[in-house]
Design a protein around this motif. Structure first.
Motif: not given
Length: 182
Positions: A109, A112-113, A115-117, A119, A168, A171-172, A175
């Motif tokens: 993942r 995915d992690l 990609a949360k912050g 682009t 960050w 926190d990220a 999920e």
């Protein structure tokens, strides 16, 4: 340099602040293929010829811009790099290691992690082990490198952003913690 260990993990992803390796930036102006060949021999790795390409493991050579590379690890003295680059009109080596923090984001993942912050398209077809990119992550300018075909990314940032990135990432990853219970 930050020496305190820091790590957070959840389902499918682990973020570890790793000891910052030796990091140098090599800048050349007015050079030709013979200078690049001499540097390739000195480093025992071919310098990428295009920005955002990367090569090698130790040292890892990352193309930042035309005539500019980040060299991670390898233990090649700056003096040896400058001697190999003697045919360039201008050659400069800057040691950045103490001014950077490095994170390893690993696991299925990891993309995915990130990609949360960020682009940037990190899919293996677009971002394989020969790629690196400068971008923003969590509103911080970083360099993202994929050092192997494994689902591992190295994130390099200025050391002054370490606390912000620690918070960050913590926190990220929440999920992914909630998915642990599923």
């Amino acid at each position: 340099m930050i020496k305190d260990p820091w790590r957070v993990a959840a389902l499918g992803v682990t973020i570890t602040r790793i000891p910052t390796p030796e990091i140098r930036v090599l800048r050349l102006r007015g050079f030709d293929d013979s200078v690049l060949a001499a540097l390739d021999r000195c480093l025992a790795v071919d310098l990428p010829r295009k920005p955002n390409d990367a090569a090698g493991a130790d040292p890892r050579a990352i193309g930042l811009a035309p005539g500019e590379w980040m060299i991670v690890g390898g233990g090649v003295p700056s003096e040896a790099l400058l001697a190999a680059a003697a045919g360039a009109r201008i050659a400069h080596v800057a040691d950045l290691g103490e001014g950077r923090v490095c994170y390893a984001i690993a696991g299925p993942r990891a993309r995915d992690l990130i990609a949360k912050g960020c682009t940037i398209d990190l899919h293996p077809r677009a971002f394989g082990s020969s790629r690196a990119v400068q971008s923003a992550l969590a509103q911080v300018f970083v360099l993202i490198d994929r050092p192997s075909d494994e689902p591992v990314f190295h994130i390099y940032a200025e050391v002054s952003y370490a606390q912000h990135l620690d918070l960050w990432f913590a926190d990220a990853v929440l999920e992914f913690h909630s998915q642990d219970a599923d």
